[in-house]
Structures are given as C-alpha cells and as structure tokens.
Design an enzyme around this catalytic site. Structure first.
Site, mmCIF file in Angstrom:
data_model
loop_
_atom_site.group_PDB
_atom_site.id
_atom_site.type_symbol
_atom_site.label_atom_id
_atom_site.label_comp_id
_atom_site.label_asym_id
_atom_site.label_seq_id
_atom_site.Cartn_x
_atom_site.Cartn_y
_atom_site.Cartn_z
ATOM 1 N N GLU A 265 0.851 -1.196 0.000
ATOM 2 C CA GLU A 265 0.000 0.000 0.000
ATOM 3 C C GLU A 265 0.881 1.238 0.000
ATOM 4 O OE1 GLU A 265 -2.718 0.418 3.229
ATOM 5 O OE2 GLU A 265 -3.520 -1.614 3.061
ATOM 6 N N GLU A 320 -13.932 5.367 -0.712
ATOM 7 C CA GLU A 320 -14.854 4.434 -0.058
ATOM 8 C C GLU A 320 -15.613 5.163 1.048
ATOM 9 O OE1 GLU A 320 -12.806 0.485 0.635
ATOM 10 O OE2 GLU A 320 -11.127 1.683 -0.139
ATOM 11 N N LYS A 323 -15.820 3.999 5.068
ATOM 12 C CA LYS A 323 -14.648 3.750 5.898
ATOM 13 C C LYS A 323 -14.697 4.644 7.134
ATOM 14 C CE LYS A 323 -10.675 2.613 4.552
ATOM 15 N NZ LYS A 323 -9.289 2.601 4.026
ATOM 16 N N GLU A 329 -9.414 8.980 5.102
ATOM 17 C CA GLU A 329 -9.632 7.553 4.899
ATOM 18 C C GLU A 329 -10.648 7.279 3.791
ATOM 19 O OE1 GLU A 329 -8.283 4.666 6.168
ATOM 20 O OE2 GLU A 329 -6.734 6.020 6.879
#
Length: 428
Positions: A265, A320, A323, A329
């Site tokens: 990541e 997203e 999250k 985030e």
C-alpha cells in the site's frame, strides 16, 4: 443513477483515460477496497483497472464476484484473509476448506498468485492476533500444498512501516527489538517458501506530522536536492525509496537480506480534515501521478537494491464512503464511485513514451561515481552526507503510524535533514 446513464458514464470515462494513461504498467498494482455502498459492479471495474495501466490488483478479501469478473483478463491478484480469520486458519483442514471455497473455483481463469494473512497485525499490539499470525500463514501454506497450488500461490502478510525501530538513515534500518522474536520466524517462513515481504508505506503521514520541516518536494517525487546516506553514499530524491531501503537494511540486519520487498500500500488522499495538512487533489495528483511515471519510466529500483524491480500497489482504486476514521480515509481513491477520476494524474501518453519521471526518480548513485551531475544539477561530490544519527522509526522523519506521545526526537531528525538540504544549497 439509471443503468443506461451509468454505463454511458463509464464509456465516456474510458474514451478520456485512454489519452491519459498508458496501455500497461507492468510494475504497478492497485488496492481494490470495497467499504462503500455506492461502488460500481465488478464488471464495470475491469476496464477502469486496465485504463490506469495496472496489471495487478490487491483485495482485502476473496470476493467471488470480483474474481469471476476478472477471469481471463490476465490481471494478477492478491487476495486477503482478514484478521478475524487468523485463529481458524492455523488449522490446515479449515484452511483447505477456505481454499476450496474461495480459491480453487477461480483458478486458472483468474490469475491469483498470493494470499495475505491479516493486515498490519504486529502494529496492533494484540497478542492474540500476533500469536496466531505465523500459525495461520503456515496453515494456509500447508493447505495450498495439499491442494497442489503452493507453486502458484504464495502466502504472506502486510506490515506497517512502524515495525521498524530505526529508519534513518536508510542504511541504519532495523526492526523493533520488542518484535524481533515474533518477526524472525515469520522471516524464516518467507525464506523457506520464497514469498514476498509486504510493507504499507505512506510518506503522507510523515508530511502531515511535520509539514513545516518535511520537504514537500521530497515526499511528492518532485525535483529536490535529496539526501545522501552517510554509510553508503547513496543519494535519495524521494522518501518512499528511502523507506523501502530502510526495510531492506532491517532485513539484512536480521539475517534475511535475500527477501524481496513489495509495497502493498502507498498513496495520498485528495481530501482531509483541517488537521490533515497536505491532503489535497493537487498533492494526490503529484504523488500518485509521479509514482506511476517513475514506474513507467523503468525507474523501478532503489539505490540499495539495483537488481530488484519494485512491485508497488497504489492505495486505492475508489473513494470508499463507509470507511471509519478521519476524512482522508474516505478519499484515497483514484476514482470516484461513479467511475470518474477523483483528479487528473497530470500526464499524457506522449509524456510516458518519452520516459518522463516526474522530476523525482528514486534515482541514486554512489557519491563517488565520477562525473554524474545527478538530476538536480551540481556535482555529486559536493553533496554533504547526513550525520549518522539513527532514530526510532516511530519518531523519525520516515515514520508512518505516529502514535501520540511517541514523537520526541522527531524534531532533531528533521532539523538534520533541513540543515543538510541548506548546506547543499550553499555549496552549489
């Protein structure tokens, strides 16, 4: 959005991104998270992944709809077993059941090459998870042998960079002393099974923690004067490659210098809370765009490992919306859920054809290499080296995952970096 207009949106997107992205980027992957209630169907995601040139995808589960949608595409997959599975997977018979349900039905049509067991377990300070991590990895590997898939599918786990006790300078990289007893048998597992060592590395957090002292150009792969490791003479012009070599140094110090590091990541958010300094579309464009250009420009090797090609997975494919945590985030995506780009990556296919590197380069050389003037101009021989002052990875300028109360000493390290950069400027 109605179905027809939704697909029309995707068609328009694909027509536009073909100008922006190359046909293939062999060393770039993307993390495909699914914590959202508005994400496109897996079949619509396939052309998006290909449009950014990614040939690898990392999942955090083994979503059957996704694995089926990517059948016969050639895209290489890492699938995941969540932290909640660890206690069960140490039993090879239970691991075999999971493999028969979640892996076997999709091979060989879908190119699944790796299974990650948990995520950043050692950074959680949860003894029950830590104690079960290696047994779970062994259980899944044993089940793969039984299923006849161990030669095709490797087993690993992803770590936070905070498992390092020392990360500055890169040559002084060392694992945390409190983790070495549980980490060593994991490293031995990697050696025996020839599986990759995965690290999640985020220069964003280092900049967020000290935006006035961490040079933004250094973290965004922009032109900058860089740093020189005093022990090796290697020159670094971006933080990510320095982080990677710190991990390689830690592996060597532990006796496992032959292990291969992959970045599972890395990324940059395009939006954040008021205290999340640097989380902007412009910085996200520079970080991810320049990183992809580096990889496309064949600058896929770090100074310490000039013979090892990097494999890097950008985080993440989509914003997203479900999250938890700070605003950042929910805003790491290259794409919005409707399939449009969250921001332009800032380059065209012609730029890539010319080998554009984004001004950074992950490039390096030994400072005694003669007449190479380097990417920043001036003589390499005049580049001052950093003083040898290793510091805790949880406090040093290369840190991610900075916990409250663990920052003492960071200012000293950052001051050394800034002093070195100023000294070099005066010399040139």
């Amino acid at each position: 959005m109605e179905l027809n207009s939704y697909h029309h949106c995707f068609l328009l997107l694909l027509l536009s991104v073909t100008v922006i992205f190359p046909a293939a980027v062999t060393s770039i992957g993307v993390n495909y998270g699914q914590i959202g209630d508005n994400l496109p169907s897996p079949s619509d995601v396939v052309p998006l992944v290909k449009s950014i040139g990614a040939t690898k995808v990392k999942l955090y589960d083994a979503n059957p709809q996704i694995l089926k949608a990517f059948a016969n595409t050639g895209v290489e997959f890492i699938i995941g077993l969540g932290n909640e599975y660890l206690s069960k997977m140490k039993d090879p018979s239970k691991a075999l059941i999971w493999i028969k349900q979640n892996l076997t039905p999709f091979i060989p049509a879908t190119n699944i090459t790796c299974i990650t067991i948990g995520n950043e377990i050692l950074a959680l300070n949860d003894s029950s998870l830590t104690d079960n991590l290696l047994p779970a990895m062994q259980g899944v590997h044993s089940a793969l042998i039984t299923a006849g898939l161990s030669d095709q599918v490797s087993v690993t786990t992803a770590h936070s960079l905070s498992i390092l006790q020392t990360s500055f300078p890169p040559s002084a990289g060392e694992f945390r002393s409190d983790l070495i007893d549980c980490l060593t048998p994991i490293l031995e597992f990697h050696r025996k099974t020839d599986s990759p060592f995965l690290i999640n590395a985020y220069p964003f957090f280092a900049y967020k923690g000290n935006p006035k002292e961490v040079p933004l150009e250094f973290v965004l792969f922009q032109p900058n004067q860089g740093i020189v490791d005093p022990a090796t003479g290697f020159h670094y012009d971006n933080m990510l490659f320095a982080q990677i070599d710190a991990v390689y140094s830690a592996l060597a110090a532990a006796g496992y210098k032959s292990l291969k590091v992959q970045i599972s990541e890395t990324g940059w958010p395009s939006k954040g809370d008021d205290d999340e300094v640097g989380a902007t579309p412009e910085n996200a464009k520079k970080y991810n765009g320049n990183l992809i250009k580096l990889m496309m420009g064949k600058k896929t090797k770090t100074p310490l490992k000039p013979n090892n090609d990097l494999s890097i997975y950008v985080f993440a494919l989509f914003n997203e919306n479900m999250k938890p945590g700070p605003t950042s985030e929910r805003n790491y995506g290259l794409f919005k859920p409707d399939g449009t780009q969250a921001y332009s990556l800032g380059f065209t296919l012609n730029d890539v054809g010319k080998g554009a590197s984004g001004g950074g380069g992950g490039g390096s050389s030994n400072s005694s290499s003669g007449g190479d003037s380097g990417v920043f101009g001036g003589e390499r021989g005049k580049t001052p080296v950093l003083p040898v002052a290793p510091d805790s990875a949880s406090t040093g300028y290369l840190a991610i995952s900075l916990a409250p109360g663990k920052r003492k000493g960071q200012g000293a390290i950052l001051s050394m970096v800034m002093s070195m950069l100023l000294a070099r400027h005066l010399l040139l």
